[in-house]
Design a protein around this motif. Structure first.
Motif, PDB file in Angstrom:
ATOM      1  N   HIS A   1       5.050  -5.203   1.551  1.00  0.00           N
ATOM      2  CA  HIS A   1       5.352  -4.381   0.376  1.00  0.00           C
ATOM      3  C   HIS A   1       6.656  -3.620   0.564  1.00  0.00           C
ATOM      4  N   LEU A   2       6.855  -3.028   1.747  1.00  0.00           N
ATOM      5  CA  LEU A   2       8.081  -2.267   1.988  1.00  0.00           C
ATOM      6  C   LEU A   2       9.309  -3.158   1.915  1.00  0.00           C
ATOM      7  N   ARG A   3       9.200  -4.376   2.431  1.00  0.00           N
ATOM      8  CA  ARG A   3      10.340  -5.300   2.372  1.00  0.00           C
ATOM      9  C   ARG A   3      10.680  -5.661   0.936  1.00  0.00           C
ATOM     10  N   ARG A   4       9.649  -5.887   0.119  1.00  0.00           N
ATOM     11  CA  ARG A   4       9.893  -6.204  -1.283  1.00  0.00           C
ATOM     12  C   ARG A   4      10.494  -5.010  -2.016  1.00  0.00           C
ATOM     13  N   ALA A   5      10.035  -3.800  -1.679  1.00  0.00           N
ATOM     14  CA  ALA A   5      10.572  -2.605  -2.331  1.00  0.00           C
ATOM     15  C   ALA A   5      12.041  -2.419  -1.990  1.00  0.00           C
ATOM     16  N   VAL A   6      12.406  -2.645  -0.733  1.00  0.00           N
ATOM     17  CA  VAL A   6      13.809  -2.535  -0.331  1.00  0.00           C
ATOM     18  C   VAL A   6      14.650  -3.591  -1.030  1.00  0.00           C
ATOM     19  N   ALA A   7      14.144  -4.827  -1.098  1.00  0.00           N
ATOM     20  CA  ALA A   7      14.877  -5.907  -1.760  1.00  0.00           C
ATOM     21  C   ALA A   7      15.087  -5.623  -3.234  1.00  0.00           C
TER      22      ALA A   7
ATOM     23  N   LEU B   1      -3.893  -6.637   9.899  1.00  0.00           N
ATOM     24  CA  LEU B   1      -3.770  -7.264   8.584  1.00  0.00           C
ATOM     25  C   LEU B   1      -3.279  -6.261   7.544  1.00  0.00           C
ATOM     26  N   ALA B   2      -3.801  -5.041   7.602  1.00  0.00           N
ATOM     27  CA  ALA B   2      -3.337  -3.998   6.677  1.00  0.00           C
ATOM     28  C   ALA B   2      -1.858  -3.684   6.916  1.00  0.00           C
ATOM     29  N   LEU B   3      -1.450  -3.627   8.184  1.00  0.00           N
ATOM     30  CA  LEU B   3      -0.052  -3.341   8.500  1.00  0.00           C
ATOM     31  C   LEU B   3       0.865  -4.450   7.987  1.00  0.00           C
ATOM     32  N   ALA B   4       0.455  -5.702   8.162  1.00  0.00           N
ATOM     33  CA  ALA B   4       1.269  -6.819   7.680  1.00  0.00           C
ATOM     34  C   ALA B   4       1.458  -6.736   6.168  1.00  0.00           C
TER      35      ALA B   4
ATOM     36  N   LEU C   1       1.388   4.253   6.035  1.00  0.00           N
ATOM     37  CA  LEU C   1       1.983   3.643   7.219  1.00  0.00           C
ATOM     38  C   LEU C   1       1.563   4.380   8.484  1.00  0.00           C
ATOM     39  N   VAL C   2       1.642   5.702   8.468  1.00  0.00           N
ATOM     40  CA  VAL C   2       1.249   6.484   9.631  1.00  0.00           C
ATOM     41  C   VAL C   2      -0.230   6.257   9.954  1.00  0.00           C
ATOM     42  N   CYS C   3      -1.062   6.186   8.924  1.00  0.00           N
ATOM     43  CA  CYS C   3      -2.496   6.034   9.141  1.00  0.00           C
ATOM     44  C   CYS C   3      -2.846   4.664   9.725  1.00  0.00           C
ATOM     45  N   ILE C   4      -2.206   3.622   9.229  1.00  0.00           N
ATOM     46  CA  ILE C   4      -2.481   2.277   9.754  1.00  0.00           C
ATOM     47  C   ILE C   4      -2.074   2.191  11.221  1.00  0.00           C
ATOM     48  N   LEU C   5      -0.910   2.740  11.554  1.00  0.00           N
ATOM     49  CA  LEU C   5      -0.482   2.759  12.957  1.00  0.00           C
ATOM     50  C   LEU C   5      -1.448   3.585  13.807  1.00  0.00           C
TER      51      LEU C   5
ATOM     52  N   PHE D   1      -6.934  -3.472  -0.588  1.00  0.00           N
ATOM     53  CA  PHE D   1      -6.822  -4.263   0.638  1.00  0.00           C
ATOM     54  C   PHE D   1      -6.687  -3.361   1.854  1.00  0.00           C
ATOM     55  N   TYR D   2      -5.833  -2.332   1.748  1.00  0.00           N
ATOM     56  CA  TYR D   2      -5.692  -1.408   2.867  1.00  0.00           C
ATOM     57  C   TYR D   2      -7.048  -0.825   3.269  1.00  0.00           C
TER      58      TYR D   2
END
Length: 393
Positions: A383-389, A375-378, A274-278, A211-212
């Motif tokens: 994913h990062l939120r799920r990993a933290v959770a 869309l890639a950033l979202a 993350l850096v690349c998408i930004l 997707f990315y």
């Protein structure tokens, strides 16, 4: 994997990948030469990318089933013949059809990448992947410059003829230098194809990487398809050689991708993604200034395309490091699924880029790039939120 062999494989990747990109610089010349509208001539670009996506899905899994040397040499030979035929096309439908076939057979880089990943130690995989990708990037950059310059001097047919000769030379060199490899699978061909689809269904990290890259690569191809129309149109009034010259500023990407590979080896792929998408989102903002024309607009195009190239290619390194670590015995099929999704996104981006430019101009293309990267950033933030959770008690 000796260093000379890695460099030879990187050069081969560049020769093969360049066949997908040089038509981007000469589509205005094709339109004039075949007396068709620019939007129609851009179908040669889209056709090569659609063919490439199909070739990745249909042929790259064979890298797990057949010895690499005869497979790669045969595909390069067919690519060379197809390009020579394209150089003689008398009508757009013939050219488009031939470009599809060339795209199908020029899938050398996604076969070489998993082969090389299986021949090096785990702690060198990111570095070697970055070197191979640098070769592919060099092919992309030089292909646009070569296509635009040679096309302007000798006509649109010349780039196809020269590219065909280079593919045949590469096939000859690899016939004598590639090592003998043992296939990792004895599955029949239908099972190999089904395996790529099954991996997409069962491997969430593969789906995420796909997707990315599909989103970012769609934006990338939209920009490069549109920029040829912008530079040769009334805002700048330049020739197709200017498109190639603009592509050369991305040469810094060849230095950055090995660095991205080493960072992915040390820190993992997610921070690099993350850096690349930004970076892509920032590139969209810079590129929007290109619609102003003049020296300021041209400077914005140079800076924006450079940032876009670096971010897109470095993100690809991170994605491939992630997927090659999943299942070593099916790397070819993992890469087939990944690259198919990436180039389906690229084909969609070329189509959207031409139509967005014709309706909304260059600002519309810049907005399109930002939306796709958003869309890639979202997806990445989710994913990062799920990993933290998952780490919380």
């Amino acid at each position: 994997m000796s260093r000379p062999l890695v460099l030879l494989l990187a050069l081969t990747c560049g020769v093969a990948v360049g066949n997908i990109y040089f038509p981007q610089a000469i589509s205005p010349l094709i339109a004039a030469g075949l007396q068709v509208p620019p939007e129609s001539a851009a179908l040669a670009v889209t056709a090569a990318q659609v063919g490439y996506a199909a070739g990745i899905f249909l042929l790259v899994p064979l890298g797990d089933r057949l010895p690499h040397r005869p497979l790669i040499v045969a595909l390069l030979g067919l690519t060379g013949v197809g390009l020579l035929v394209a150089s003689t096309a008398a009508a757009l439908p013939v050219l488009v059809g031939t470009c599809v076939l060339v795209g199908v057979t020029t899938v050398i880089a996604p076969i070489i990448a998993p082969m090389a990943a299986g021949l090096v130690a785990d702690d060198r995989r990111g570095s070697v992947t970055g070197v191979l990708l640098s070769g592919s990037i060099g092919g992309m950059l030089l292909a646009r410059a070569f296509g635009g310059t040679i096309g302007e001097w000798l006509g649109w047919r010349a780039p196809y003829a020269v590219a065909g000769a280079l593919a045949l030379l590469a096939a000859t060199a690899l016939a004598f230098s590639l090592p003998t490899t043992v296939p990792s699978s004895r599955q029949r061909y239908p099972a190999l194809l089904a395996e790529s689809l099954r991996l997409l269904r069962t491997e969430p990290e593969l789906r995420r990487s796909c997707f990315y890259q599909a989103m970012i690569f769609a934006g990338f191809t939209a920009v490069w398809t549109g920029v040829a129309l912008l530079l040769t149109g009334p805002v700048y009034g330049l020739g197709t050689s200017a498109v190639g010259a603009l592509a050369l500023v991305g040469a810094a990407t060849m230095i950055c991708t090995p660095l991205a590979g080493r960072q992915a080896d040390r820190r993992g792929p997610d921070p690099v993604n993350l850096v690349c998408i930004l970076g892509v989102i920032a590139a969209a903002a810079v590129l929007a200034v290109g619609s102003l024309g003049g020296a300021l607009g041209l400077a914005a195009l140079v800076a924006g395309t450079l940032l876009l190239d670096v971010a897109m290619q470095s993100g690809m390194v991170a994605n491939q490091v992630r997927i090659f670590a999943l299942r070593p015995e099916v790397r070819g099929r993992l890469n087939a699924a990944y690259m198919t999704c990436a180039f389906l996104g690229g084909s969609l981006g070329s189509w959207l880029g031409v139509r967005t430019y014709s309706r909304f101009g260059w600002p519309g293309v810049s907005v399109l790039l930002a939306l796709l990267a958003g869309l890639a950033l979202a997806r990445h933030l989710f994913h990062l939120r799920r990993a933290v959770a998952a780490r919380l008690p």
